[in-house]
Design a protein around this motif. Structure first.
Motif, PDB file in Angstrom:
ATOM      1  N   THR A 161       3.921   3.801   5.472  1.00 41.02           N
ATOM      2  CA  THR A 161       2.604   3.933   4.991  1.00 41.02           C
ATOM      3  C   THR A 161       1.985   2.626   5.071  1.00 41.02           C
ATOM      4  O   THR A 161       0.794   2.112   5.824  1.00 41.02           O
ATOM      5  CB  THR A 161       2.095   4.347   3.577  1.00 41.02           C
ATOM      6  N   HIS A 162       2.660   1.531   4.448  1.00 42.41           N
ATOM      7  CA  HIS A 162       2.382   0.081   4.431  1.00 42.41           C
ATOM      8  C   HIS A 162       2.407  -0.366   5.799  1.00 42.41           C
ATOM      9  O   HIS A 162       1.599  -1.109   6.208  1.00 42.41           O
ATOM     10  CB  HIS A 162       3.128  -0.613   3.538  1.00 42.41           C
TER      11      HIS A 162
ATOM     12  N   SER B 158      -3.000  -2.242  -4.556  1.00 40.06           N
ATOM     13  CA  SER B 158      -2.776  -1.271  -3.764  1.00 40.06           C
ATOM     14  C   SER B 158      -4.025  -0.330  -3.308  1.00 40.06           C
ATOM     15  O   SER B 158      -4.802  -0.125  -4.034  1.00 40.06           O
ATOM     16  CB  SER B 158      -1.655   0.057  -4.272  1.00 40.06           C
TER      17      SER B 158
ATOM     18  N   ASP C 296       0.715  -1.263   0.118  1.00 38.20           N
ATOM     19  CA  ASP C 296      -0.067  -0.068   0.089  1.00 38.20           C
ATOM     20  C   ASP C 296       0.871   1.322   0.054  1.00 38.20           C
ATOM     21  O   ASP C 296       0.294   2.360   0.228  1.00 38.20           O
ATOM     22  CB  ASP C 296      -0.842  -0.029   1.004  1.00 38.20           C
ATOM     23  N   GLY C 297       2.005   1.130  -0.443  1.00 40.63           N
ATOM     24  CA  GLY C 297       3.011   2.334  -0.560  1.00 40.63           C
ATOM     25  C   GLY C 297       4.478   2.160  -0.006  1.00 40.63           C
ATOM     26  O   GLY C 297       4.808   1.261   0.053  1.00 40.63           O
ATOM     27  N   ASP C 298       4.904   3.207   0.590  1.00 44.53           N
ATOM     28  CA  ASP C 298       6.136   3.136   1.162  1.00 44.53           C
ATOM     29  C   ASP C 298       6.214   2.243   2.374  1.00 44.53           C
ATOM     30  O   ASP C 298       5.466   2.045   2.583  1.00 44.53           O
ATOM     31  CB  ASP C 298       7.065   4.532   1.128  1.00 44.53           C
TER      32      ASP C 298
ATOM     33  N   THR D 186       2.575   7.629  -4.092  1.00 40.11           N
ATOM     34  CA  THR D 186       2.584   6.226  -3.917  1.00 40.11           C
ATOM     35  C   THR D 186       2.630   5.415  -5.228  1.00 40.11           C
ATOM     36  O   THR D 186       3.350   4.564  -5.365  1.00 40.11           O
ATOM     37  CB  THR D 186       0.907   5.773  -3.303  1.00 40.11           C
ATOM     38  N   TYR D 187       2.096   6.038  -6.357  1.00 43.36           N
ATOM     39  CA  TYR D 187       2.122   5.512  -7.575  1.00 43.36           C
ATOM     40  C   TYR D 187       3.650   5.454  -8.044  1.00 43.36           C
ATOM     41  O   TYR D 187       4.106   4.568  -8.390  1.00 43.36           O
ATOM     42  CB  TYR D 187       1.241   6.336  -8.441  1.00 43.36           C
TER      43      TYR D 187
ATOM     44  N   HIS E 174       6.379   5.596  -6.131  1.00 41.25           N
ATOM     45  CA  HIS E 174       6.886   4.518  -5.152  1.00 41.25           C
ATOM     46  C   HIS E 174       6.976   3.157  -5.683  1.00 41.25           C
ATOM     47  O   HIS E 174       7.819   2.462  -6.008  1.00 41.25           O
ATOM     48  CB  HIS E 174       6.693   4.401  -3.784  1.00 41.25           C
TER      49      HIS E 174
ATOM     50  N   PHE F 218      -3.642   6.882   1.743  1.00 41.17           N
ATOM     51  CA  PHE F 218      -3.113   6.955   0.159  1.00 41.17           C
ATOM     52  C   PHE F 218      -2.788   8.324   0.027  1.00 41.17           C
ATOM     53  O   PHE F 218      -3.149   9.371   0.403  1.00 41.17           O
ATOM     54  CB  PHE F 218      -4.340   6.588  -0.613  1.00 41.17           C
ATOM     55  N   GLN F 219      -1.440   8.420  -0.655  1.00 41.55           N
ATOM     56  CA  GLN F 219      -0.661   9.461  -1.069  1.00 41.55           C
ATOM     57  C   GLN F 219      -0.828   9.895  -2.468  1.00 41.55           C
ATOM     58  O   GLN F 219      -0.152  10.864  -2.992  1.00 41.55           O
ATOM     59  CB  GLN F 219       0.572   9.492  -0.549  1.00 41.55           C
TER      60      GLN F 219
END
Length: 292
Positions: free
Chosen positions: A34-35, A74, A29-31, A85-86, A88, A80-81
Motif C-alpha cells: 500500500t505504502h 497515516s 500509509d500502511g503495509d 492498516t491500523y 499493521h 486505505f484498508q
C-alpha cells in the motif's frame, strides 16, 4: 514536534531532535504494498523499507535520550484498508501513537461523495471498536481520543471553550509557511506573506492576516454546525477542510458525512459504557464507597 517522511534523518537532524527533545512523527500509509504504491522517491522507487530502517534508528535515538515515543501519521486515501492498516501500524510496526488523516481537501475540492464517506466512516468505526476492546489504554489514536474526550466534556462540562491550534511548515530553504494541510485552499494559501527562518521572527509570522484568520477559525464553530448534535464533540472538523471560496472557513467540514457517522458510533458506544457503569454502581454501592 517534528513530522518527517522518514527517508533521511542525517546526524545533524538527529542531534537537533535530541537537543530540543522533539517528538517525532513518521508518515507511513500502511503495509509495504500500500505504502509503496503511494509514496515513491524521485526515481519512482517505493520508500517503505527505508522508512522502516529510519523508524528503527529513531526509536534507538529516543530510547537512548529518553525522548517521547515515535508517532505515525497515516493518510486515509483511496488505498486505505481500515482495520488491516491500523493493525499493521500498531501490531506489526509497534506504534503507540497513531494519527489518521483525511486526504487534503476543501469544500471546493473534496472528491469523496456521501457514499464513499460513509464507507470510510464504517472502516473507522471498525477500527474504533477494535481499539476500544484491545488497545484503549495502550494506544493513542488522536481521532478517537479527541472524540471521546470532547463527547464526555460536552455531556458533563458545559461551555468548554474551543482551543486554537496551528502548525507551520519549514521548507528546505528556510521559508516558513502555513501548514501544508491548507494547500487545498489554493487561492487563500497563495496569499500568505513571504517569511523565513533567516531574518524573520515568529511574531511577524503570527501577525499576518492569514494566520490570524486561522487562529480565529480554529477557536470557533462554523455557523453551519450550530444545530448539529455533535457540534461540540466534533468541533467542526479540521479547519482546513472547512474552506470554500465563497464562505472562507465558516463552513462545516468537507468530510461532514463521515464525521457525523463516526461520532454517532462513538456516542452510541459511550452511552453503552455509561449505562454499564450505572448498573455496576447500582449493583454494588457498598463496595464502591469502601475506603479500600
Amino acid at each position: 514536534a517534528l513530522q518527517t517522511n522518514g527517508l533521511r534523518i542525517p546526524p545533524a537532524w538527529q542531534k537537533l531532535i535530541v537537543d530540543e527533545r522533539l517528538h517525532v512523527g513518521v508518515s507511513i500509509d500502511g503495509d509495504r504494498e500500500t505504502h509503496d504504491a503511494l509514496r515513491v522517491d524521485h526515481r519512482g522507487r517505493g520508500s517503505y523499507d527505508r522508512i522502516r530502517a529510519s523508524i528503527a534508528g529513531l526509536r534507538q535515538l529516543a530510547e537512548a535520550a529518553d525522548l517521547p515515543p515515535i508517532g505515525v501519521i497515516s493518510v486515509m486515501g483511496d488505498a486505505f484498508q481500515g482495520l488491516p492498516t491500523y493493525r499493521h501500524l500498531v501490531e506489526t510496526l509497534g506504534f503507540t501513537q497513531v494519527k489518521f488523516l483525511f486526504p487534503d481537501a476543501s469544500r471546493d475540492t473534496v472528491t469523496l461523495d456521501d457514499a464513499a464517506q460513509r464507507r470510510l466512516a464504517s472502516q473507522l468505526c471498525e477500527i474504533f471498536d477494535h481499539w476500544l476492546v484491545h488497545h484503549q489504554t495502550q494506544i493513542e489514536v488522536e481521532l478517537f481520543d479527541q472524540a471521546v474526550r470532547r463527547n464526555l466534556a460536552a455531556r458533563f462540562i458545559p461551555d468548554v471553550p474551543m482551543r486554537a491550534s496551528l502548525g507551520m511548515s519549514v521548507l528546505s530553504d528556510g521559508a516558513v509557511r502555513i501548514s501544508d494541510d491548507y494547500m487545498a485552499a489554493a487561492p487563500w494559501f497563495a496569499r500568505q506573506g513571504d517569511h523565513s527562518m533567516v531574518g524573520g521572527s515568529l511574531t511577524q509570522w503570527l501577525g499576518q492576516p492569514q494566520v490570524r484568520e486561522l487562529m480565529a477559525a480554529s477557536a470557533a464553530l462554523p455557523r453551519g454546525c450550530s444545530g448539529c448534535r455533535h457540534a461540540r464533540a466534533c468541533g467542526g472538523g479540521e479547519v482546513a477542510h472547512r474552506y470554500s471560496r465563497a464562505g472562507g472557513f465558516d463552513n462545516p467540514s468537507a468530510y461532514c458525512t463521515a464525521l457525523m457517522a463516526l461520532h454517532d458510533h462513538i456516542h452510541s458506544r459511550l452511552e453503552e459504557g455509561l449505562l454499564a457503569v450505572d448498573r455496576e454502581v447500582s449493583a454494588s454501592p457498598r463496595d464502591l464507597r469502601s475506603p479500600a
